[in-house]
Each structure stands twice: as structure tokens, then as C-alpha cells.
Design a protein around this motif. Structure first.
Motif, PDB file in Angstrom:
ATOM      1  N   PRO A   3       0.708  -1.365   0.010  1.00 46.96           N
ATOM      2  CA  PRO A   3      -0.224  -0.154   0.095  1.00 46.96           C
ATOM      3  C   PRO A   3       0.792   1.033   0.154  1.00 46.96           C
ATOM      4  CG  PRO A   3      -0.066  -1.030   2.157  1.00 46.96           C
ATOM      5  CD  PRO A   3       0.509  -1.975   1.255  1.00 46.96           C
ATOM      6  N   LEU A   4       0.281   2.337  -0.611  1.00 45.79           N
ATOM      7  CA  LEU A   4       0.835   3.623  -0.812  1.00 45.79           C
ATOM      8  C   LEU A   4       0.066   4.677   0.021  1.00 45.79           C
ATOM      9  CD1 LEU A   4       1.788   3.387  -4.782  1.00 45.79           C
ATOM     10  CD2 LEU A   4       3.333   2.747  -2.811  1.00 45.79           C
ATOM     11  N   THR A   5       0.782   5.405   0.979  1.00 43.41           N
ATOM     12  CA  THR A   5      -0.038   6.399   1.736  1.00 43.41           C
ATOM     13  C   THR A   5      -0.745   7.530   0.658  1.00 43.41           C
ATOM     14  OG1 THR A   5       1.152   6.019   3.612  1.00 43.41           O
ATOM     15  CG2 THR A   5      -0.135   7.960   3.450  1.00 43.41           C
ATOM     16  N   VAL A   6      -1.821   7.700   0.591  1.00 42.40           N
ATOM     17  CA  VAL A   6      -2.454   8.922  -0.119  1.00 42.40           C
ATOM     18  C   VAL A   6      -2.413  10.154   0.682  1.00 42.40           C
ATOM     19  CG1 VAL A   6      -4.302   9.821  -1.201  1.00 42.40           C
ATOM     20  CG2 VAL A   6      -3.564   7.617  -1.615  1.00 42.40           C
ATOM     21  N   ALA A   7      -2.913  10.045   1.921  1.00 43.70           N
ATOM     22  CA  ALA A   7      -3.168  11.196   2.985  1.00 43.70           C
ATOM     23  C   ALA A   7      -3.745  10.778   4.257  1.00 43.70           C
ATOM     24  CB  ALA A   7      -4.098  12.087   2.194  1.00 43.70           C
ATOM     25  N   THR A   8      -3.223  11.485   5.163  1.00 47.68           N
ATOM     26  CA  THR A   8      -3.777  11.106   6.658  1.00 47.68           C
ATOM     27  C   THR A   8      -4.971  11.901   6.872  1.00 47.68           C
ATOM     28  OG1 THR A   8      -1.653  10.466   7.405  1.00 47.68           O
ATOM     29  CG2 THR A   8      -3.018  11.072   9.121  1.00 47.68           C
TER      30      THR A   8
ATOM     31  N   ILE B  92      -4.070  14.801 -12.324  1.00 48.52           N
ATOM     32  CA  ILE B  92      -3.950  13.257 -12.232  1.00 48.52           C
ATOM     33  C   ILE B  92      -3.170  12.920 -11.049  1.00 48.52           C
ATOM     34  CG2 ILE B  92      -4.031  12.887 -15.012  1.00 48.52           C
ATOM     35  CD1 ILE B  92      -1.078  12.321 -14.666  1.00 48.52           C
ATOM     36  N   MET B  93      -3.651  11.669 -10.540  1.00 48.91           N
ATOM     37  CA  MET B  93      -2.669  11.195  -9.339  1.00 48.91           C
ATOM     38  C   MET B  93      -1.645  10.169  -9.878  1.00 48.91           C
ATOM     39  SD  MET B  93      -3.988   9.207  -6.027  1.00 48.91           S
ATOM     40  CE  MET B  93      -4.732  10.615  -5.061  1.00 48.91           C
ATOM     41  N   VAL B  94      -0.430  10.326  -9.523  1.00 49.21           N
ATOM     42  CA  VAL B  94       0.759   9.402  -9.760  1.00 49.21           C
ATOM     43  C   VAL B  94       1.331   9.018  -8.642  1.00 49.21           C
ATOM     44  CG1 VAL B  94       0.752  10.542 -12.066  1.00 49.21           C
ATOM     45  CG2 VAL B  94       2.685  11.397 -10.324  1.00 49.21           C
ATOM     46  N   VAL B  95       2.350   7.890  -8.854  1.00 59.65           N
ATOM     47  CA  VAL B  95       3.159   7.310  -7.940  1.00 59.65           C
ATOM     48  C   VAL B  95       4.577   8.083  -8.447  1.00 59.65           C
ATOM     49  CG1 VAL B  95       4.359   5.342  -6.745  1.00 59.65           C
ATOM     50  CG2 VAL B  95       1.873   5.236  -7.167  1.00 59.65           C
ATOM     51  N   SER B  96       5.218   8.601  -7.700  1.00 55.74           N
ATOM     52  CA  SER B  96       6.412   9.387  -8.212  1.00 55.74           C
ATOM     53  C   SER B  96       7.603   8.748  -8.179  1.00 55.74           C
ATOM     54  CB  SER B  96       6.616  10.654  -7.459  1.00 55.74           C
ATOM     55  OG  SER B  96       6.835  10.474  -6.117  1.00 55.74           O
ATOM     56  N   SER B  97       7.619   7.390  -7.639  1.00 50.95           N
ATOM     57  CA  SER B  97       8.906   6.784  -7.546  1.00 50.95           C
ATOM     58  C   SER B  97       8.942   5.303  -7.088  1.00 50.95           C
ATOM     59  CB  SER B  97       9.839   7.435  -6.123  1.00 50.95           C
ATOM     60  OG  SER B  97      10.847   6.942  -6.333  1.00 50.95           O
ATOM     61  N   THR B  98       9.677   4.652  -7.690  1.00 47.66           N
ATOM     62  CA  THR B  98       9.662   3.223  -7.528  1.00 47.66           C
ATOM     63  C   THR B  98      10.512   2.895  -6.367  1.00 47.66           C
ATOM     64  OG1 THR B  98      11.450   2.682  -9.282  1.00 47.66           O
ATOM     65  CG2 THR B  98       8.996   2.799  -9.867  1.00 47.66           C
ATOM     66  N   THR B  99      11.525   3.603  -6.030  1.00 48.17           N
ATOM     67  CA  THR B  99      12.153   3.160  -4.709  1.00 48.17           C
ATOM     68  C   THR B  99      11.743   3.853  -3.419  1.00 48.17           C
ATOM     69  OG1 THR B  99      13.637   5.133  -5.288  1.00 48.17           O
ATOM     70  CG2 THR B  99      14.278   3.218  -6.012  1.00 48.17           C
TER      71      THR B  99
ATOM     72  N   PRO C 288       8.012   4.943  -2.857  1.00 48.96           N
ATOM     73  CA  PRO C 288       7.103   5.457  -3.640  1.00 48.96           C
ATOM     74  C   PRO C 288       6.037   6.538  -2.666  1.00 48.96           C
ATOM     75  CG  PRO C 288       6.926   3.131  -3.534  1.00 48.96           C
ATOM     76  CD  PRO C 288       8.039   3.608  -2.313  1.00 48.96           C
ATOM     77  N   THR C 289       5.811   7.414  -3.397  1.00 54.53           N
ATOM     78  CA  THR C 289       4.944   8.647  -2.786  1.00 54.53           C
ATOM     79  C   THR C 289       3.640   8.922  -3.817  1.00 54.53           C
ATOM     80  OG1 THR C 289       6.269  10.260  -3.646  1.00 54.53           O
ATOM     81  CG2 THR C 289       6.420   9.543  -1.107  1.00 54.53           C
ATOM     82  N   VAL C 290       2.715   9.134  -3.424  1.00 51.78           N
ATOM     83  CA  VAL C 290       1.451   9.698  -4.170  1.00 51.78           C
ATOM     84  C   VAL C 290       1.254  11.227  -4.342  1.00 51.78           C
ATOM     85  CG1 VAL C 290      -1.050   9.255  -4.517  1.00 51.78           C
ATOM     86  CG2 VAL C 290       0.236   7.401  -3.400  1.00 51.78           C
TER      87      VAL C 290
ATOM     88  N   GLU D 238       2.724  19.296  -8.535  1.00 53.29           N
ATOM     89  CA  GLU D 238       2.158  19.858  -7.233  1.00 53.29           C
ATOM     90  C   GLU D 238       2.770  19.289  -6.170  1.00 53.29           C
ATOM     91  OE1 GLU D 238      -1.980  20.366  -4.921  1.00 53.29           O
ATOM     92  OE2 GLU D 238      -2.089  20.634  -7.057  1.00 53.29           O
ATOM     93  N   GLY D 239       3.007  18.200  -5.913  1.00 53.71           N
ATOM     94  CA  GLY D 239       3.358  17.405  -4.611  1.00 53.71           C
ATOM     95  C   GLY D 239       2.265  16.585  -4.014  1.00 53.71           C
ATOM     96  N   PRO D 240       2.789  15.911  -2.762  1.00 51.64           N
ATOM     97  CA  PRO D 240       1.860  15.181  -2.068  1.00 51.64           C
ATOM     98  C   PRO D 240       0.627  15.611  -2.079  1.00 51.64           C
ATOM     99  CG  PRO D 240       3.975  15.048  -1.088  1.00 51.64           C
ATOM    100  CD  PRO D 240       4.092  16.305  -2.137  1.00 51.64           C
TER     101      PRO D 240
END
Length: 715
Positions: free
Chosen positions: A472-477, A545-552, A554-556, A592-594
């Protein structure tokens, strides 16, 4: 319509022809030029889903499943207003803000009654009499939405109420009470609507459970606080010919009660499945299509009602799978069962949820196209989370042919034990698949879910590759852990018809401590843009759009298009920090950022800024630092055009457009959220839910509110 469907499903010509034939069968309306195809929407349409059939054999089977077609229409058909009405802009009860927009657009909210509350796992039901045209009260068959109230009914309190004249483009009062009934019971679970919209079914509790079948009739006098007492109550055999409003009551066998299991209705076979508090699965047939000679009745032979483990745990909501002819149902003891729909024979999984209060509370999700079940566990009974000290909130994936004792595969979505180590975790409610998953032919895409059941709720994005759930990747708290806020089920809403290009959002709520602007630290419903990147696709200025910015690591992150064009054939390498530009075919994206739930800061004079810093300007737009430096002593005039820069001493800001998140304060959070049709006009697509606690409703004063809010124009 056939051309639209063929494009969506993308099957062979033979399979498409079979599916088109099945759609004719699904209509079940009178023949002739005035034929209308009804589109009921209830809790089950989120739980039984269909990715694209991988072969003709599966397609042929799913062609017989009305929910398969309903999913296609709900996600892809364009909703238009009736030609006799003006375009429903849905400015409604709360005007759209013109600058800093920090909340969803609440079109209306109606008082369902003092202390009316159904809980987070209960959903309203919506019916549209035409899949492409919004129908107001002036139409002989208007659209309507049904809300259970969750309180014991009386002469001054309805147990169930419906509203029509739903759209602000309609003339007269928006909305209007369509009908409201005191059925002498308490409705604690979700209602379902017949395929032609003329009947409603639900379970009410009076110390034991009764299945209520109801033929409604429109009324100009009934309200939630002045309902019709007992629509004519007739025997099941008389119900088939009674004149609306009338109802029949079927006492569920063994004197069982029901406060946690909604009805699953099999449209094709006219069978209702519902669970009881003593772990019994009930089968009722016929339901909506009974006759005097063969009236609605519970099956009490041939293995039914079917007893699960016998441990006495209440059942959650069941699902019927046409492919396997099995019913899948969980219990509040944490076990999942598959039940032979013909014989009642039971296979029990291993224990998936060890939370004694709310284990597997909502029920499973099923992708019938790939034969995979997802069970949402609030506490997995391990010590694998919290650094190896506490249990995990988790999602378990099992095959529809799981064997006895099977626990499938597990993906953790946060901790499940709160800091004091004593308080039980909150429920883990169901998630939502994105459009990439639904459009795939092998179960590949993303699942969004609100996890971290033991502390501060977090939205996670779980990548899925050929049905295998990834990390799982964290989208937002969403909220701080204070007072243990709970998160609702999560609903994904793709809309291919929004102005400026396709969009997609997830909707959810928290019970308290909402961190978003406008939440006020209270219960709050929220939405976040989740539109995926697509190859060789036209994007327009300002589209996100929403993307996963890194494979090492990962941040959304959220990207905004600052130069419209067509994306490339291969996904770019997204930067892991904001404030950078990415060339993608003829599209230029600004990172834009996380994803951010908490409010953005305002501009500050003489402040050192790094690339990727963000503020909210006076126009309600996000400004992203694309050249680091120090801000000026006086406030600059920010360029109001998306993608355009503003020079601020040695800092360069770039306009990233309005907030990609939206918020609406709702007391105690919300029930489950259902999706209306999608539309081409701003504000023409809606979501429906009810509040968990009392608040001031825009119509009818203070109480639990039934709410309509706009999908589009949210920013």
C-alpha cells in the motif's frame, strides 16, 4: 447505446451481441416506444463489481447479470436533463463559492428525524427511471432516492422515506418528499429497489427481523415527521395484487433478528439473501415477482435457512455470485463463508478478523469477472504492525473457490490497536476500485481504502497486478488520532464526461477531527482526485491526475496539466519532489506535490522558499514554487491563469489551479456514499449519503440529514 457499450466492454463481436441481447432482458419494462430502462443503485453495486471480462465464456455468463450492465451505464452513460426542465445547475441550497473553495457542494440536506442515524456501513438507494435523462417531479415517473432513518418508527417518525424532484433545475421545492412510511419497526440496514422502481425491500427489526416488501405511492402530504402509518398490510399472497401503498411482512425463520445484514437481491432469479444475528443465512423467493399462487416466501427446505459456524455471531451483508452459484457472507466473529445457493452447504474460511466488536462488519467485495473476494479486517490478530508490536488492519484476498480454513493472501493497511492498547480498533470498511482496474481484463489497477483503524485514519492506494495486491501507498492522513476517529466506506467515482476531460475522485468521511479546511475539526466528508495517467490521451489545461512518483520510495502525488496536449505512449519518470515540470508527449505536467488534506498556508513576506513549497493565493488557487528564493516585502499580484508564473522577488510561483481536494462538514461523519449517474454539465452528477449525528439540515430543521452533494464542480 450499443455503440457506447461496445466501446466500453471491448469484447468480440459475438460476445458483444450476447451482451446487447442481455441488456434487452434486463430492461423488464413495457414494450413500445415509451420503454424506459430503470437504473437502481444500492449498497450492493459497490460490493459486486466487474472488471472487463477476459474471454467470451465469462462475458456470456455476466451478460445475464443486470449489475454488470448497470455498472457500465453508471460509469459511462451521459445524464441529461429532461427537455421540459431547465438545465439542473444544482446551485441549490448552498451557493458555489467563487474564490477559496474548501468544501463539497451540498445541493440540499433534509431532516430525516431527530437522532436519525443508520451507521457508516448503511447506504441509501437511488432510482432513475431513465438512464440518460434526469426526471423531475413533473414527470409521471420521477427519479427518487430512499433513506432508512435508523430509528423506531411512529406516527411522528418515518422508518423509511423517499425524495423526488432531486435536481435544482426542477421547478418547485427541491427536493420534495415522495413518500414516507411508519412501518412499525426500525430499519438498520440498506434498502434495495426493484428493477422497475415500483417496489422497495428492506429488513426491519422489532426484536426479531421482518423482511418488508413495499409498493409505494406518491404523496403530497407525507414527511419524515408525519409519515403514513402502516401502508395497507396484507398477506404475501394478497401483496402481489394489492394497490399501492401496501406492504407485506415476512418474519425470518427461527425468530432471528438483523441489525447488520443488508438484503442482496438477485434481479434475474428474483431471490433475496439476508443474514441474521444468530448466524443464519436466509433465502427468500419469489420477492418482487410473486403471484397469488406463488407468493413471496422464505425457503425453509433443502438446507435453508443455512446455519454458518454455529458460534452465534451476527452475519454481515451477503453477495451472490452468478459464475460460481455461491453466496459469500462474513460474520462479526471474523470468518468468511461460501454457501451453495442450491443446497445451503457451507465452507468456512480461517479467521480473518480478531476484533470482537466489529469484525468483518460491512461484508466482502467481489470481482465476479476474475473470481476474487476481498475481506476488510479491522484487526488481523498478529503482531506484525507498529514495528512488530501490534496487530494490523488488513485486506485479505481469497478465491471464490476458497477451501475450509483458507485465509488467502494479506496486505496490511496500517495499525489496528490504539495507543492505550485497550480500546478496540474501528471497523475497516470497504474500499473502491479505480477505473483502471474496472477497465482491465485481468484485474489490474488500484484499490483505494481508508485504513489505520487503531489510530488516525489514512487513505491508502493499493496497486493490483493481475489480481495480486501490492504494497500500500499512503495517499493522505485524514485526521489526528485524538478520540479515535473512524473512517467510512470509500466510494470511487469516475466521470468521463466532465468539462475539460475525464476525472475521477474517491469519496469518504471521518467521524470527527477532520483535518481539511472547512471541517472544523468535526466529522467531515471529503473527496480527492484520483484520475489516473493514461497513454496517448488528450489532456486539457488544468486537468489533474494522481501518480506514484518513485519506484524506490513511492509517494502519491498530484500533477496538474499546464500545457494541454496528448500524453506519450510510455509513462514518464515522475519526479519525487514538487515544483518540477515533466514533458509527456505534447503535455506538460507540473508536479504539485503530495496529496494534502490540511489547509495550505497563505503567502508570507520575506520568507525563504524551496522548490515545491505551496501556498493558497487570494484567488483560491494553489501556487507552487518552481524557482526557489525569498519572497518580496509586499504581496504580489498572482497570475490567475493555470500554468502561468508569478515573479515574487527571487521566487517564481506557478499557478496549479484550485484545490484537488474538497471537504464538507457533516456531524459525526456519514453513512455509506452512493454514486448517481455521470453528466456532461457542471453539477449534474451527484452523491447521496446521510449524516451519523444531528445537525442543522437545510430543510426541516435539526436532525439526522439526508444529503445530496455534487460530484462535479467540486472545486
Amino acid at each position: 447505446m450499443k455503440r457506447v457499450r461496445t466501446r466500453i466492454v471491448q469484447l468480440s463481436a459475438a460476445a458483444s451481441a450476447l451482451l446487447a441481447l442481455a441488456w434487452v432482458l434486463v430492461g423488464q419494462a413495457s414494450s413500445g416506444p415509451s420503454t424506459r430502462v430503470g437504473l437502481p443503485t444500492d449498497w450492493s453495486h459497490r460490493h459486486l463489481v466487474f472488471s472487463r471480462p477476459a474471454n467470451d465464456a465469462i462475458a456470456r455468463e455476466l451478460a445475464q447479470e443486470p449489475r454488470f450492465w448497470q455498472q457500465q451505464l453508471r460509469r459511462n452513460q451521459v445524464l441529461r436533463v429532461n427537455g421540459n426542465e431547465k438545465s439542473p445547475t444544482l446551485s441549490a441550497m448552498l451557493p458555489m463559492q467563487t474564490k477559496t473553495v474548501t468544501r463539497l457542494r451540498k445541493d440540499w440536506s433534509v431532516n430525516l428525524g431527530s437522532s436519525a442515524s443508520v451507521g457508516q456501513a448503511v447506504f441509501p438507494a437511488k432510482f432513475s427511471f431513465d438512464v440518460t435523462t434526469a426526471k423531475c417531479a413533473s414527470d409521471p415517473q420521477p427519479d427518487f432516492v430512499v433513506f432508512p432513518t435508523g430509528v423506531l418508527s411512529s406516527g411522528t417518525q418515518a422508518s423509511i422515506v423517499a425524495y423526488d424532484n432531486l435536481y435544482s433545475g426542477c421547478t418547485g421545492t427541491v427536493p420534495s418528499t415522495f413518500w414516507a412510511y411508519d412501518t412499525s419497526g426500525q430499519v438498520l440496514t440498506s434498502p434495495v429497489i426493484s428493477l422497475d422502481g415500483t417496489q422497495v425491500a428492506f429488513v426491519q427489526t422489532i426484536g426479531s427481523a421482518q423482511l418488508v416488501l413495499l409498493k409505494w405511492a406518491a404523496s403530497n402530504t407525507e414527511t419524515s415527521t408525519s409519515p403514513l402509518h402502516l401502508p395497507t398490510n396484507v398477506s404475501p399472497s394478497a401483496y402481489t395484487t394489492c394497490t399501492a401503498p401496501c406492504m407485506t411482512l415476512i418474519n425470518l425463520a427461527d425468530g432471528t433478528d438483523d441489525n447488520s445484514s443488508s438484503i442482496f437481491y438477485d434481479f434475474k432469479n428474483d431471490i433475496a439473501w439476508v443474514g441474521g444475528t444468530n448466524e443464519v443465512l436466509h433465502k427468500i423467493t419469489p420477492v418482487f415477482k410473486g403471484t397469488t399462487a406463488n407468493p413471496p416466501a422464505e425457503i425453509t427446505t433443502g438446507g435453508f435457512p443455512s446455519q454458518m459456524s454455529g458460534l452465534g455471531n451476527a452475519l454481515s451483508s451477503p453477495l451472490f455470485d452468478r459464475i460460481t452459484q455461491q453466496v459469500f457472507v462474513g460474520d462479526l466473529g471474523g470468518f468468511l463463508y461460501r454457501v451453495n445457493a442450491s443446497t445451503g452447504a457451507v465452507v468456512q474460511s480461517g479467521q480473518l478478523d480478531f476484533n470482537p466488536a466489529v469484525a468483518l462488519q460491512e461484508g466482502v467485495m467481489l470481482d465476479a469477472s476474475v473470481g476474487q473476494l476481498l475481506a476488510f479486517s479491522s484487526s488481523d490478530g498478529t503482531s506484525n504492525c507498529g514495528g512488530g508490536t501490534v496487530a494490523c488492519a488488513a485486506i485479505f484476498a481469497l478465491s471464490t473457490s476458497f477451501v475450509a480454513g483458507d485465509t488467502g493472501t494479506e496486505v496490511a493497511v496500517g495499525d489496528s490497536v490504539v495507543a492505550d492498547g485497550v480500546t478496540v480498533p474501528n471497523s475497516l470498511f470497504s474500499g473502491g476500485f479505480d477505473s483502471t482496474y474496472i477497465n482491465s481484463a485481468n484485474g489490474t489497477g488500484n484499490l483505494y481504502v481508508c485504513g489505520q483503524t487503531g489510530a488516525n485514519p489514512i487513505v491508502y492506494r493499493i496497486p493490483i497486478a493481475a489480481t495480486v495486491l501490492g504494497a500500500p501507498l499512503t495517499v493522505a492522513t485524514l485526521a489526528p488520532a485524538v478520540d479515535a476517529p473512524s473512517c467510512s466506506p470509500l466510494t470511487d467515482v469516475p466521470n468521463p464526461n466532465t468539462t475539460g476531460g475525464a476525472s475521477e475522485r474517491v469519496f469518504f468521511s471521518v467521524t470527527n477531527n477532520g483535518s481539511g479546511p472547512g471541517c472544523g475539526g468535526s466529522g467531515c466528508v471529503m473527496s480527492v482526485i484520483t484520475t489516473p495517467w493514461q497513454a496517448s490521451t488528450s489532456f486539457t489545461l488544468g486537468q489533474r491526475i494522481m501518480v506514484v512518483s518513485s519506484t524506490t520510495v513511492p509517494t502519491v502525488e498530484i500533477l496538474v496539466d499546464v500545457a494541454g496536449g496528448t500524453s506519450g505512449a510510455i509513462k514518464p519518470n515522475w519526479p519525487s519532489t514538487g515544483g518540477k515540470f515533466v514533458t509527456d508527449g505534447s503535455v506538460t505536467w507540473l508536479v504539485e506535490g503530495p496529496v494534502r488534506i490540511t489547509p495550505y498556508p497563505a503567502w508570507v513576506a520575506n520568507k525563504i522558499h524551496l522548490k515545491g513549497d505551496r501556498i493558497l493565493d487570494g484567488n483560491g488557487n494553489i501556487e507552487v514554487v518552481t524557482t526557489a528564493g525569498t519572497s518580496a516585502a509586499t504581496l504580489p499580484t498572482f497570475n490567475p491563469t493555470i500554468g502561468q508564473p508569478t515573479t515574487d522577488n527571487t521566487v517564481t510561483w506557478t499557478n496549479a489551479g484550485p484545490l484537488p481536494t474538497s471537504f464538507l462538514k457533516e456531524a459525526g461523519g456519514t453513512s455509506g456514499i452512493i454514486v448517481d449517474n455521470v453528466s456532461t454539465f457542471t453539477g449534474g452528477s451527484q452523491v447521496y449519503f446521510s449524516t451519523i449525528a444531528n445537525q442543522a439540515c437545510s430543510i426541516g430543521g435539526t436532525g439526522g440529514c439526508g444529503v445530496q452533494a455534487s460530484q462535479t464542480g467540486l472545486n
